[in-house]
Design a protein around this motif. Structure first.
Motif, PDB file in Angstrom:
ATOM      1  N   ALA A  53      -3.746  -2.330  -3.456  1.00 49.74           N
ATOM      2  CA  ALA A  53      -3.484  -3.771  -3.299  1.00 49.74           C
ATOM      3  C   ALA A  53      -4.699  -4.401  -2.629  1.00 49.74           C
ATOM      4  CB  ALA A  53      -2.223  -3.980  -2.460  1.00 49.74           C
ATOM      5  N   LYS A  55      -5.551  -7.212  -1.656  1.00 56.11           N
ATOM      6  CA  LYS A  55      -5.410  -8.239  -0.612  1.00 56.11           C
ATOM      7  C   LYS A  55      -5.739  -7.663   0.772  1.00 56.11           C
ATOM      8  CE  LYS A  55      -0.846  -8.788  -1.578  1.00 56.11           C
ATOM      9  NZ  LYS A  55      -0.440  -7.582  -2.320  1.00 56.11           N
ATOM     10  N   MET A 158       9.955  -7.818   3.603  1.00 60.17           N
ATOM     11  CA  MET A 158       9.698  -8.727   2.472  1.00 60.17           C
ATOM     12  C   MET A 158      10.944  -8.879   1.599  1.00 60.17           C
ATOM     13  SD  MET A 158       6.507  -8.855   3.108  1.00 60.17           S
ATOM     14  CE  MET A 158       4.841  -8.283   2.997  1.00 60.17           C
ATOM     15  N   HIS A 193       9.261  -4.318  -3.387  1.00 63.74           N
ATOM     16  CA  HIS A 193       8.417  -4.180  -2.183  1.00 63.74           C
ATOM     17  C   HIS A 193       9.219  -4.836  -1.061  1.00 63.74           C
ATOM     18  CE1 HIS A 193       4.788  -3.925   0.309  1.00 63.74           C
ATOM     19  NE2 HIS A 193       5.092  -5.146   0.720  1.00 63.74           N
ATOM     20  N   SER A 196       6.821  -3.729   4.667  1.00 61.40           N
ATOM     21  CA  SER A 196       5.529  -3.130   5.008  1.00 61.40           C
ATOM     22  C   SER A 196       5.705  -2.439   6.357  1.00 61.40           C
ATOM     23  CB  SER A 196       4.439  -4.191   5.075  1.00 61.40           C
ATOM     24  OG  SER A 196       4.007  -4.527   3.766  1.00 61.40           O
ATOM     25  N   GLY A 233       3.948  -1.249  -1.946  1.00 59.03           N
ATOM     26  CA  GLY A 233       3.102  -0.581  -0.959  1.00 59.03           C
ATOM     27  C   GLY A 233       3.965  -0.331   0.253  1.00 59.03           C
ATOM     28  N   GLY A 234       3.443  -0.675   1.429  1.00 56.73           N
ATOM     29  CA  GLY A 234       4.306  -0.680   2.606  1.00 56.73           C
ATOM     30  C   GLY A 234       4.121   0.475   3.561  1.00 56.73           C
ATOM     31  N   GLU A 271       1.576   0.640  -4.914  1.00 57.27           N
ATOM     32  CA  GLU A 271       0.501  -0.363  -4.787  1.00 57.27           C
ATOM     33  C   GLU A 271       0.270  -0.594  -3.286  1.00 57.27           C
ATOM     34  OE1 GLU A 271       2.092  -3.747  -6.980  1.00 57.27           O
ATOM     35  OE2 GLU A 271       3.410  -4.242  -5.300  1.00 57.27           O
ATOM     36  N   CYS A 272      -0.391   0.362  -2.683  1.00 60.29           N
ATOM     37  CA  CYS A 272      -0.581   0.338  -1.230  1.00 60.29           C
ATOM     38  C   CYS A 272      -1.867  -0.402  -0.867  1.00 60.29           C
ATOM     39  CB  CYS A 272      -0.678   1.762  -0.693  1.00 60.29           C
ATOM     40  SG  CYS A 272       0.842   2.690  -0.930  1.00 60.29           S
ATOM     41  N   GLY A 273      -1.824  -1.092   0.255  1.00 58.69           N
ATOM     42  CA  GLY A 273      -3.003  -1.781   0.765  1.00 58.69           C
ATOM     43  C   GLY A 273      -3.410  -1.213   2.114  1.00 58.69           C
ATOM     44  N   ARG A 274      -2.613  -1.561   3.135  1.00 58.49           N
ATOM     45  CA  ARG A 274      -2.964  -1.231   4.520  1.00 58.49           C
ATOM     46  C   ARG A 274      -3.301   0.251   4.713  1.00 58.49           C
ATOM     47  NH1 ARG A 274      -1.635  -4.309   8.828  1.00 58.49           N
ATOM     48  NH2 ARG A 274      -0.128  -5.393   7.519  1.00 58.49           N
TER      49      ARG A 274
HETATM   50  C1  LIG Z   1       4.120  -7.245  -3.472  1.00 57.64           C
HETATM   51  C2  LIG Z   1       3.261  -6.494  -2.551  1.00 57.64           C
HETATM   52  N1  LIG Z   1       2.798  -5.286  -2.932  1.00 57.64           N
HETATM   53  C3  LIG Z   1       1.988  -4.548  -2.121  1.00 57.64           C
HETATM   54  C4  LIG Z   1       1.611  -5.025  -0.894  1.00 57.64           C
HETATM   55  C5  LIG Z   1       0.731  -4.170  -0.034  1.00 57.64           C
HETATM   56  O1  LIG Z   1       1.455  -3.806   1.076  1.00 57.64           O
HETATM   57  P1  LIG Z   1       0.861  -2.805   2.168  1.00 57.64           P
HETATM   58  O2  LIG Z   1      -0.460  -3.324   2.525  1.00 57.64           O
HETATM   59  O3  LIG Z   1       1.857  -2.858   3.254  1.00 57.64           O
HETATM   60  O4  LIG Z   1       0.782  -1.455   1.508  1.00 57.64           O
HETATM   61  C6  LIG Z   1       2.078  -6.275  -0.447  1.00 57.64           C
HETATM   62  C7  LIG Z   1       1.702  -6.800   0.862  1.00 57.64           C
HETATM   63  O5  LIG Z   1       2.011  -7.887   1.252  1.00 57.64           O
HETATM   64  C8  LIG Z   1       2.925  -7.025  -1.306  1.00 57.64           C
HETATM   65  O6  LIG Z   1       3.394  -8.226  -0.929  1.00 57.64           O
END
Ligand SMILES: Cc1ncc(COP(=O)(O)O)c(C=O)c1O
Length: 408
Positions: A53, A55, A158, A193, A196, A233-234, A271-274
């Motif tokens: 992810a 973002k 979320m 999702h 997080s 993600g999360g 779909e992990c970000g953090r």
């Molecule tokens: C829809 C969705 N997917 C994935 C993520 C990524 O989450 P994380 O960074 O907690 O893994 C987010 C974060 O806001 C999200 O809103």
């Protein structure tokens, strides 16, 4: 998640030798990112795939390090979509995000994305209309806000309660009817999702099992044929107790057991970000001043929450290391604190500019460096950079040491 504080400290000290101003910088350890992302992918059993992810951190060196190692990127705006397509024309993409405009949906249709995660019945209607006009078929995942009785809350929910995200369960039958009727839409699966900051590996496996049970029921009830479930993600990062991080090995083993116990499960997509990028980033601030007021010790450092909003956004005191710096240019005694408990603040004119609080330090002096680890995700990219028009921090990237063939 490996921290290489000594390596980072070496580079910061080298940078200080040339500095003409108090130092303020982000430093990203791409070698650590390479190792960690490979470890995450390796921990997932067959039938699972990892998207990143973006973002969390969409810097190009980060994306270039990850692109050969993950299955694709998740993008949540037209801006992210255009950014990734400009630099990674063939990387598989998921397009998601609340409040998509028609222009963004058109861009997704034109950009050959793997999946569009739809957030509402009206968005589904607009997508069908746009796809028909473009003579295309949109690959759809329905994001559902699932009520799960007994769901253990984390610090960032979320779904599973009233939130603006996803489709309410009672609206699902109407969405599935639209999908059957519309020629421009193809249902590929479901997306969840709900949270997080998940730190508990066993609880995360249970959550995913609950998603899959629900999807199985829907597939049976509505005669659906889907090819994957996106479980979001999360996975969290423990900023408060950094020694106790998410147990990746236990998570992988739990997923393995889940898949083994229920043959025929659809493919799982993450779909992990953090969890992917947090540990590769460090934010460094040089101490400008020490103050004692109303019984409290403050360390004032170069930079602040306009660069590194993570602690304020999450409400935690961020861990940091004090890196002693011996150079002292002034002809008077150097201010210092020993065995103190401090609040660390930046240069902003607001008491909210607080990065750490009630933090014990053995010694800190004006001119020392404070180094905040776990600053690679939702850090620079969620911060209000131009508040007070201070200069932006430097951004440095320590290169990978063992690039593999996929990088060449
Ligand atoms: C829809 C969705 N997917 C994935 C993520 C990524 O989450 P994380 O960074 O907690 O893994 C987010 C974060 O806001 C999200 O809103």
């Amino acid at each position: 998640m490996e921290l290489r504080v000594d390596t980072v400290a070496r580079h910061l000290r080298a940078a200080l030798a040339d500095a003409t101003q108090p130092l303020c910088a982000y430093l990203y350890d791409l070698e650590a990112l390479r190792r960690h992302s490979q470890a995450v992918v390796a921990a997932l059993p067959a039938g699972c795939e990892l998207f990143y992810a973006i973002k969390a951190n969409s810097d190009l060196p980060i994306l270039r390090t990850l692109a050969p190692r993950v299955a694709g990127f998740e993008v949540s705006s037209g801006g992210e979509l255009a950014w990734v397509r400009e630099h990674f024309p063939s990387t598989p993409l998921i397009f998601s995000g609340p409040g998509k405009t028609d222009a963004e949906l058109r861009l997704a249709l034109d950009s050959d994305v793997e999946a569009i995660h739809v957030e509402s019945p009206h968005e589904l209607q607009r997508l069908a209309w746009l796809a028909k006009a473009a003579g295309k078929t949109a690959p759809v995942l329905l994001r559902v806000n699932l009520p799960l009785p007994g769901l253990a809350a984390t610090t960032l929910m979320m779904g599973g309660k009233a939130t603006p995200f996803g489709i309410a369960v009672d609206q699902l039958p109407a969405c599935l009817a639209s999908l059957r009727e519309a020629r421009g839409l193809r249902l590929r699966g479901f997306h969840f999702h709900l949270l997080s900051h998940q730190l508990d590996a066993a609880a995360h496996v249970e959550l995913i099992a609950a998603y899959l049970e629900q999807v199985e029921r829907w597939c049976g009830a509505y005669g659906l044929d889907i090819d994957h479930v996106n479980v979001g993600g999360g996975i969290g990062v423990n900023y408060r107790q950094p020694q106790q991080q998410f147990d990746l090995a236990a998570f992988g083993a739990g997923l393995q057991r889940l898949r083994a116990s229920r043959p025929g499960l659809p493919r799982l997509r993450f779909e992990c970000g953090r969890y992917i990028t947090a540990a590769c980033g460090y934010y460094a601030m040089q101490v400008l001043d020490l103050k004692h007021t109303f019984g409290r010790d403050y360390v004032v450092a170069r930079g602040g929450t306009h660069h590194f909003r993570t602690p304020y956004a999450q409400g935690h005191s961020h861990p940091f290391h004090v890196l002693p710096v011996e150079h002292w240019p002034y002809p008077w005694a150097r201010p210092e604190l020993r065995d103190a408990t401090v609040h660390v603040v930046g240069q902003l004119c607001t008491p909210k500019d607080l990065l750490a609080f009630d933090a014990p330090v053995e010694r800190v002096r004006v001119g020392d460096l404070l180094v905040f680890p776990y600053a690679g995700a939702y850090a620079w990219h969620i911060s209000h950079h131009d508040f007070l028009r201070h200069p932006h921090p430097q951004h440095w990237y320590l290169p990978m040491e063992h690039a593999d063939a996929a990088d060449e």
